[in-house]
Structures are given as C-alpha cells and as structure tokens.
Enzyme design. Structure first.
Site, mmCIF file in Angstrom:
data_model
loop_
_atom_site.group_PDB
_atom_site.id
_atom_site.type_symbol
_atom_site.label_atom_id
_atom_site.label_comp_id
_atom_site.label_asym_id
_atom_site.label_seq_id
_atom_site.Cartn_x
_atom_site.Cartn_y
_atom_site.Cartn_z
ATOM 1 N N ASP A 1 0.967 -1.258 -0.020
ATOM 2 C CA ASP A 1 -0.082 -0.022 0.108
ATOM 3 C C ASP A 1 0.904 1.276 -0.005
ATOM 4 O O ASP A 1 1.871 1.407 0.924
ATOM 5 C CB ASP A 1 -0.673 0.009 1.453
ATOM 6 C CG ASP A 1 -2.270 0.308 1.097
ATOM 7 O OD1 ASP A 1 -2.259 1.872 0.484
ATOM 8 O OD2 ASP A 1 -3.297 0.084 1.429
ATOM 9 N N GLU B 1 -6.812 3.373 -5.853
ATOM 10 C CA GLU B 1 -7.980 3.367 -5.137
ATOM 11 C C GLU B 1 -8.746 4.679 -5.611
ATOM 12 O O GLU B 1 -8.519 5.688 -5.460
ATOM 13 C CB GLU B 1 -7.788 3.792 -3.566
ATOM 14 C CG GLU B 1 -9.131 3.679 -2.498
ATOM 15 C CD GLU B 1 -8.906 4.330 -1.391
ATOM 16 O OE1 GLU B 1 -9.974 4.220 -0.498
ATOM 17 O OE2 GLU B 1 -8.049 5.152 -1.104
ATOM 18 N N ASP C 1 -3.015 4.594 -2.389
ATOM 19 C CA ASP C 1 -3.949 5.113 -1.440
ATOM 20 C C ASP C 1 -4.695 6.610 -1.922
ATOM 21 O O ASP C 1 -3.627 7.421 -2.095
ATOM 22 C CB ASP C 1 -3.556 5.001 -0.255
ATOM 23 C CG ASP C 1 -4.473 5.195 0.818
ATOM 24 O OD1 ASP C 1 -5.226 4.814 1.310
ATOM 25 O OD2 ASP C 1 -4.309 6.550 1.537
ATOM 26 N N HIS D 1 -11.547 -2.488 3.339
ATOM 27 C CA HIS D 1 -11.418 -2.265 4.869
ATOM 28 C C HIS D 1 -12.055 -1.170 5.269
ATOM 29 O O HIS D 1 -11.955 -0.693 6.209
ATOM 30 C CB HIS D 1 -9.968 -2.402 5.241
ATOM 31 C CG HIS D 1 -9.071 -1.380 4.535
ATOM 32 N ND1 HIS D 1 -8.785 -1.368 3.346
ATOM 33 C CD2 HIS D 1 -8.766 0.061 5.042
ATOM 34 C CE1 HIS D 1 -8.334 -0.137 3.144
ATOM 35 N NE2 HIS D 1 -8.193 0.565 4.000
ATOM 36 N N ASP D 2 -12.758 -0.472 4.490
ATOM 37 C CA ASP D 2 -13.309 0.784 4.375
ATOM 38 C C ASP D 2 -14.966 0.816 4.448
ATOM 39 O O ASP D 2 -15.444 2.161 4.659
ATOM 40 C CB ASP D 2 -12.847 1.877 3.104
ATOM 41 C CG ASP D 2 -11.342 2.120 3.356
ATOM 42 O OD1 ASP D 2 -11.212 2.181 5.078
ATOM 43 O OD2 ASP D 2 -10.585 2.562 2.414
HETATM 44 C C1 GLC Z 1 -7.936 5.239 1.766
HETATM 45 C C2 GLC Z 1 -7.918 3.941 2.821
HETATM 46 C C3 GLC Z 1 -8.428 4.419 4.177
HETATM 47 C C4 GLC Z 1 -7.859 5.462 4.767
HETATM 48 C C5 GLC Z 1 -7.652 6.744 4.080
HETATM 49 C C6 GLC Z 1 -6.792 7.718 4.362
HETATM 50 O O1 GLC Z 1 -9.092 5.362 1.521
HETATM 51 O O2 GLC Z 1 -8.231 2.886 2.320
HETATM 52 O O3 GLC Z 1 -8.460 3.378 4.908
HETATM 53 O O4 GLC Z 1 -8.365 5.738 5.891
HETATM 54 O O5 GLC Z 1 -7.200 6.460 2.459
HETATM 55 O O6 GLC Z 1 -5.325 7.032 4.283
#
Ligand code: GLC
Ligand code: CA
Length: 561
Positions: free
Chosen positions: A119, A282, A221, A344-345
C-alpha cells in the site's frame, strides 16, 4: 474518440506488439486478496496480526486460488488511522515484525507463485513523520513547502471551507508558526504538497526502495486526492448537513484534479524501471469515463484503477448492475476493469447486499458476478467465508476515530475489520491473546476449518469459481456481452472467446423462482445446450439453455455446447 486522430498510424503499428506483451502480464488474470494485517493472523499473542502470521497463512491463500496479496500498510505509524498515517516509509512497524520478517514473507509468497502488493500512501504522511516535524518547525524550514501551510482568515478562522473526509474542517491551526495546515483525512495525516518536485522525488524513491525488495506493485491510497487548487477557493455549499453535522459541500477543488495524471505518468515510468510491476489505484469515481482516464490517454498511467462502481451499487437492482458492468466492459478503452466488492473501508458486501434471509445465496451471487466477469478481481479477507460486519455497540469501544466523530450515525470502520475467522477454537484461531477487535459469536460456524470440510460451503463455492476462472478459456479471455437487456429479474451475460468457447451466466436477482431463456441469437452463438460449470442448486451435467430454472438469488454458469 479524440485521442485516436493524430495517433492512429502509430497506434496501429504499436497495437499488436502491445497486446502481445500485455496478454502475458500476470495481473491481467489475477485475483488479488486484500489482507488487513492487524486482523489476519497474530503469532505473538498481542492480539494484533503480524507479518509472520501472513506468512503462516500463505498456503491458505494459495489453496483459495489468489495469486496476489495486497497488504494494507505495515510501515512505522502512530496507528491513528491504523497504518495509513505513516511516520517512516522505508521501515516496518515493530507491531507487525521486522524488515527480516517482511523479506521472509516476500520470499515465501514468491516461492508459492503469489505476488506481493504494498500500500503506497502518497497523499499524506503522519504528523510524526520527520518531514512534517521539520516542516512545522519554522516558516523558513526547507521542508516548509512540503506540506500545505496557509494563513487563516482571522483569529480561529481557517483559510477556507474545505472539510476532512473524516469530518469537520480540513485545516488545523499550529500555534508555533501561526499558520494552518491542510489534511484531507485525520488531522494527524497532513497532506503533502504534490506541486513540490522534491516531494515527488522523495516518494518515487520510496517506490523504488520497495520494488528493489521485490514487491510486485502498489495499491495507491486515496490517489485522486493528491492535489488541491492553489487559489484555495471555497467548495460550493450544497445545502443540508452530513453525518458529522457539517454543512454539505462539493468535492471538486480538492479531488480528482488533472495534475493527478501527471504524477501517475511519472510514477508509471518509475515502476517501468522494474519489469512486471503493477499500479493499482484506489479510485472512487462517478462513472466509467472518469475511470477510463485513470489508465492514461496513452495507457501510461495505472494498469488497474479500481472500479468501485459495480461493487458499491449497494442494492440488488438488475438494471444498475447491467449498465455498470456493461460500461466497465465497453467504455474504458479496451482495458480490463478491476472489480472490488469488499475492502477495509466499507461494510462487508454480505451486509450491503444481504436481506437478512437470503444472505448466503446473495453472497454466492456476488461471488459469481465478481469471478465470472471479464475483470481482474479483488477480494478482502473473510469475504470467501461470509464474514459479517460487526460494528461496535458502544461508543467507548470504537477504535476507528471516525466512528467517534460520527457516532451513532457513522460507527466507523471497525465492523469490517474484525479478525479473520480461521477455526472454531478460542478467538477463532486468530490470537492466543485478546483480539484488538471483538470476534462475533458466529465464528463457531463461519470459519475456514468448518467451511473447508463442508462441500456446500461458501468457501468451497469461491474456490470452485476461482478455479473455473483460471482454467476455462472463455472465462479467462472471452469478451463479456450482457444478455436479455430487458429482463428486470435475471442478470445474464455471455463470455465469448476467440477460440469459439462460450460460457453463459445467469443470476436471479429476485425473490421468486425464475424460468429463464438465454437470448443468444444476436450473439452468433448457435448452441442450445450447455454443460453446467457451476450452479447454486448443485446440478451438474447438461442443461437446456431455453429452460433454465433459477431459485431466488440462484446462479447458473454453463459452457455452451
Ligand atoms: C484510503 C484508505 C483508508 C484511509 C484513507 C486515508 O481511503 O483505504 O483506510 O483511511 O485512505 O489514508
Ligand atoms: Ca502480533
């Protein structure tokens, strides 16, 4: 499309070469398995998963059929956002183990033919990162411009109305230098200034560091959030308030700015220094056209921007699924989409799509959509056994800070991060200590060991789908054509391969039994009989494609004879 114009001759020469190379790229047919390290497998009894735990479970990943793991952040971090607030990009947090553990994990994974994706959090660092500590130390520090510092509009008044994704103003005042810094996420996650070339160089070197260690690519990310408009104009007010009690505002001048593409092209060049690496993004985007841009005008940006549109429809509406899947197949310039239902979100798809009565049948249907479409697939640990979202029941138990800010409307993301349920033993075999998040009682039934032994389990369903996806020529390489476009109960499609193999898929989105006829005439597919590859009613053998019976949320997949 505009881009074809002047490029047509060059493109025509380059195409056969490109596609020949591309076809062999491992990621084109990959199944990525997301591991949230805190929750996968603990080996030292502190209740938090670790790198040794991941290594210990690689055989499981292999048996499942995943060929790559994406590991959420394991870098040193104050763990405010559980690793997404990084204080050192080239280390391993002792919570998860050592760099030697990491190297061991990569070696073990590669030994099994499993790729390792890291990541990469580019938008922000932790406020404890030495870059930010320096930057905050004085207005003249050489790193001052590495972050986004601005004067406020007056005492106690931030520079503008921008808001954090996690609630309230996106600006935090720092008394020492009398200025405010910008944070799209938690205040402990100050945004880097991507207009600054030194920031870019530093981060590209981070990418090189991990690729030299053998990692096979990155999941980028929050990649759309790198840039904010320099003139700091306010976001437009939309009226009303959100779950944090803040005014609703647009998300236009701090998200998806065109400059993101410049960085993606630069980063792609960096990864191209290391053959066979992949960039995944993402990318929460509103439509296929925006998604298409993420591959790059000349396919020189992300290989796999996540399509989070199909997976996040969040209701079982046939028309929406058909439209969005079709868009992903036809409107992204011939590229391959990457479908994601779970991460995970977000609450687990089990709960987002389940109706409380047919949950398991619906989960099988979601699995079939994910794994028999022409797309790269991304899964999240526990999805394959039907783990449920288990949100905290009391505010004092909440771990994810956003759940505290948003309580009770938004309980945060703890619910989808509970430990992996390996067995019916104490703590589901996850830890010998106290798990950092509670494990729901249903683990006694819903766990890897139990489901491995039950031939009709969700886990076994996933395994068979994954195997088919890897071995059937049409499921592997065939184009995807949506069928029966007016049917509002059954979603169906054809996977048609150049070698003549065709596979049909039907999913009953309704509460009633359906009698179904595949409408194959227009597709130049003559066969009327199919050999069942997998069906939720357990049937095997041949079936008439004009007369398929589907139970509520039933799935039927057959190769046309
Ligand atoms: C992305 C991650 C999330 C995190 C955010 C800030 O959306 O998947 O878990 O809180 O970025 O880094
Ligand atoms: Ca541990």
């Amino acid at each position: 499309m505009q881009r074809i114009g002047g490029w047509l001759p060059t493109l025509l020469c380059a195409l056969p070469l490109l596609s020949a190379q591309d076809k062999d790229q491992w990621w084109k047919h990959a199944l990525f398995y997301e591991i949230y390290p805190r929750s996968f497998q603990d080996t030292n009894g502190d209740g938090v998963g670790d790198l040794k735990g991941i290594a210990r479970r690689l055989d499981y990943v292999k048996t499942l059929g995943a060929n790559a793991i994406w590991i959420s952040p394991i870098y040193p971090s104050p763990e405010i956002d559980f690793g997404y607030d990084i204080s050192d990009y080239v280390g391993v947090d002792p919570l998860y183990g050592t760099m030697a553990d990491f190297d061991g994990l990569v070696k073990e994974a590669h030994g099994r033919g499993i790729k390792v994706i890291m990541d990469l959090v580019l938008n922000h660092t932790s406020d404890r990162h030495k870059w930010f500590v320096e930057s905050a130390s004085s207005k003249t520090n050489p790193k001052r411009d590495w972050y986004i510092w601005r004067d406020g509009k007056g005492p106690g008044k931030p520079p503008n109305n921008w808001q954090s994704v996690f609630g309230h103003s996106a600006w935090k005042y720092d008394g020492k230098t009398g200025q405010w810094y910008y944070h799209k996420f938690y205040a402990e996650q100050p945004d880097l200034n991507w207009w600054n070339p030194e920031v870019r160089r530093a981060m590209y070197d981070v990418a090189r560091f991990w690729m030299r260690k053998g990692v096979d690519g990155f999941r980028l990310d929050a990649i759309t959030t790198l840039f904010e408009e320099k003139d700091l104009r306010d976001e437009q007010a939309l009226g009303g308030t959100n779950q944090y009690g803040d005014p609703m505002i647009a998300n236009v001048v701090t998200d998806n700015l065109p400059e993101v593409h410049e960085v993606l092209r630069e980063l792609r060049k960096v990864t191209n220094e290391f053959p066979g690496r992949v960039l995944i993004g993402e990318t929460y985007l509103p439509n296929a056209n925006e998604l298409r841009k993420m591959y790059g005008e000349h396919n020189d940006e992300l290989q796999l921007p996540m399509d989070l549109q199909v997976g996040m429809i969040n209701k079982l509406n046939v028309d929406e699924f058909r439209t969005k899947i079709n868009d992903a197949e036809t409107k992204i310039g011939g590229n391959i989409p990457l479908f994601v239902f779970d991460n995970h979100d977000n609450p687990r798809s089990w709960n987002r799509y389940g109706d409380g009565t047919h949950d398991e049948a619906i989960a099988r249907m979601i699995a079939a959509i994910l794994l028999t479409s022409r797309s790269v697939a991304m899964m999240y640990y526990g999805q394959e056994i039907g783990m449920v979202t288990t949100p905290p029941t009391r505010k004092e138990d909440v771990k994810d800070p956003v759940g505290i800010t948003g309580w009770p409307k938004d309980k945060g993301r703890d619910g989808e991060r509970t430990p992996m349920q390996w067995s019916g033993a104490k703590n589901a075999g996850f830890t010998t200590g106290t798990p950092w998040l509670p494990i729901p009682d249903s683990y006694r039934r819903v766990n890897v060991v139990a489901e491995t032994h039950r031939s009709t389990s969700l886990l076994r369903w996933y395994e068979r789908l994954i195997q088919l996806r890897a071995t059937n020529a049409a499921l592997r390489d065939g184009e995807e054509i949506m069928l029966n476009p007016d049917d509002s109960h059954v979603l169906s499609w054809l996977r048609k391969n150049a070698d003549g193999t065709s596979v049909v898929v039907a999913c009953n989105f309704s509460y009633e039994d359906q009698k179904f006829t595949f409408d194959l005439k227009k597709q130049g597919v003559a066969g009327t009989l199919g050999t069942i590859l997998i069906a939720s009613d357990g049937h095997t053998g041949d079936a008439a494609l004009q007369d398929v019976k589907l139970a509520p949320f039933g799935v039927f997949v057959a190769q046309v004879k």
